[in-house]
Design an enzyme around this catalytic site. Structure first.
Site, mmCIF file in Angstrom:
data_model
loop_
_atom_site.group_PDB
_atom_site.id
_atom_site.type_symbol
_atom_site.label_atom_id
_atom_site.label_comp_id
_atom_site.label_asym_id
_atom_site.label_seq_id
_atom_site.Cartn_x
_atom_site.Cartn_y
_atom_site.Cartn_z
ATOM 1 N N ARG A 99 0.899 -1.329 -0.076
ATOM 2 C CA ARG A 99 -0.073 0.076 -0.109
ATOM 3 C C ARG A 99 0.858 1.418 0.035
ATOM 4 O O ARG A 99 0.562 2.224 -0.701
ATOM 5 C CB ARG A 99 -1.049 -0.037 1.437
ATOM 6 N N CYS A 128 -9.587 -1.583 5.310
ATOM 7 C CA CYS A 128 -10.875 -1.557 5.468
ATOM 8 C C CYS A 128 -11.200 -0.093 6.136
ATOM 9 O O CYS A 128 -12.282 0.310 5.772
ATOM 10 C CB CYS A 128 -11.694 -2.756 6.030
ATOM 11 N N HIS A 241 -17.890 -2.369 10.058
ATOM 12 C CA HIS A 241 -17.150 -1.071 10.953
ATOM 13 C C HIS A 241 -17.935 0.018 11.163
ATOM 14 O O HIS A 241 -18.806 0.496 9.999
ATOM 15 C CB HIS A 241 -15.903 -0.821 10.130
#
Length: 338
Positions: A99, A128, A241
């Protein structure tokens, strides 16, 4: 169209949803191959009306593959992604390994789709908790430029994979019958509890999960001046979430303007009626692809602040859906040059 598509990690929690999303979203592809470690190789997976045998993931397995969607641990991605790229494949990777590599674009299609043109064989999908936050922040950033974000997350146990989901059930049953099972996946029993640590200690008292939100947000927006103060908490929720977000912008925004921006943003659904008890909750986000926003209100401590509540299915937009959307971008580009 993607001639040959490979999915790595198809037997895991996110991998299963990747396959479901490929079907539901009708990702244009020809042959589909499923690759995994020796532990899962040989399993038979149902994909629509097909029965596909999982193949062993080894360098030669990527011969002839055009696009790979992968959901694996970091160390697995570090090993296999170069194999795939050397053989001409483009890897859409959901691990954390690539990333922050400056050569690897970090993509959320609703936010920075054009950055995909900079890939050198690997495209990363964000964490996420970062993904849902940035999808919600993007319309505010585009309208008024974000200066600072304070975010507290309430992260579901499925964020730790199938083992996390299983431990929530095991811990809850044990707590109810008095057996008090020991924690394995999490640091402490998760039933009827909150654990204010996700990831390892990383930087000045912040965890690795929290620092991901800092660095990834800046990279996606292409703005290292954005300040992010995160606190990540594991909660006894299976899927979805939730995040409490306070954003401070360079230009002032009214609550009405913020609501309108959310309502018109790609990938965002606004549910905001406090008097009517209408607001996003994880139980309602499960199995859906949007990021849900509610409880939009003025920050009482800052003239340029907006506070809101944000919920999303962490296995879908937070992982599988975002990766498949990236693959859709690649399929369109392949079709345009065919």
């Amino acid at each position: 169209m993607i001639d040959t598509l490979a999915v790595v990690g198809a037997t895991g929690a996110v991998g299963r949803i990747v396959l479901d999303q490929i079907l539901q979203r009708k990702l244009p592809h020809g042959r589909l191959r499923l690759l995994a470690s020796a532990r899962s190789a040989g399993q038979v997976v149902t994909f629509g009306d097909q029965q596909i045998t999982v193949e062993l993931m080894e360098p030669s397995a990527f011969d002839g593959v055009d696009v790979v969607i992968a959901s694996t641990p970091d160390e697995v991605s570090a090993e296999f992604a170069p194999w795939a790229v050397e053989r001409g494949a483009i890897v859409v990777d959901e691990s954390g390994y690539w990333r922050m590599d400056p050569k690897v674009p970090l993509i959320i299609p609703e936010v920075n789709a054009s950055a995909i043109d900079n890939h050198q064989g690997i495209i990363a999908s964000p964490n996420c908790s970062t993904t849902q936050m940035v999808v919600a922040l993007a319309p505010l950033h585009n309208a008024a430029r974000i200066k600072r974000v304070v975010v507290s997350t309430y992260q579901a146990t499925s964020g730790a994979g199938l083992a996390g989901e299983a431990e929530l059930l095991h811990s809850t049953r044990g707590s109810l019958d008095g057996s008090a099972p020991a924690a394995k996946t999490f640091q402490y029993p998760i039933a009827f509890n909150l654990i204010p640590q996700i990831g390892s200690e990383k930087h000045e008292g912040y965890t690795s999960e929290e620092m991901k939100m800092v660095y990834e947000t800046r990279k996606i927006f292409g703005d290292d001046s954005i300040d992010v103060c995160p606190t990540c908490v594991r909660v006894p929720v299976a899927i979805g979430h939730s995040e409490s977000i306070l954003v401070e912008t360079e230009k002032p925004l009214t609550v009405e303007q913020a609501r309108e921006l959310f309502a018109n943003a790609d990938g965002v659904t606004l549910i905001d009626d406090l008097a009517g008890r209408q607001y996003p909750m994880p139980v309602d986000s499960a199995g859906k692809d949007d990021v849900f926003v509610g409880r939009v209100r003025k920050d009482l401590s800052s003239p340029n602040g907006i506070a809101f509540w944000c919920v999303s299915d962490n296995l879908r937009k937070g992982a599988a859906t975002n990766a498949v959307q990236i693959a859709e971008l690649l399929a369109k580009k392949m079709a345009s040059v065919a």
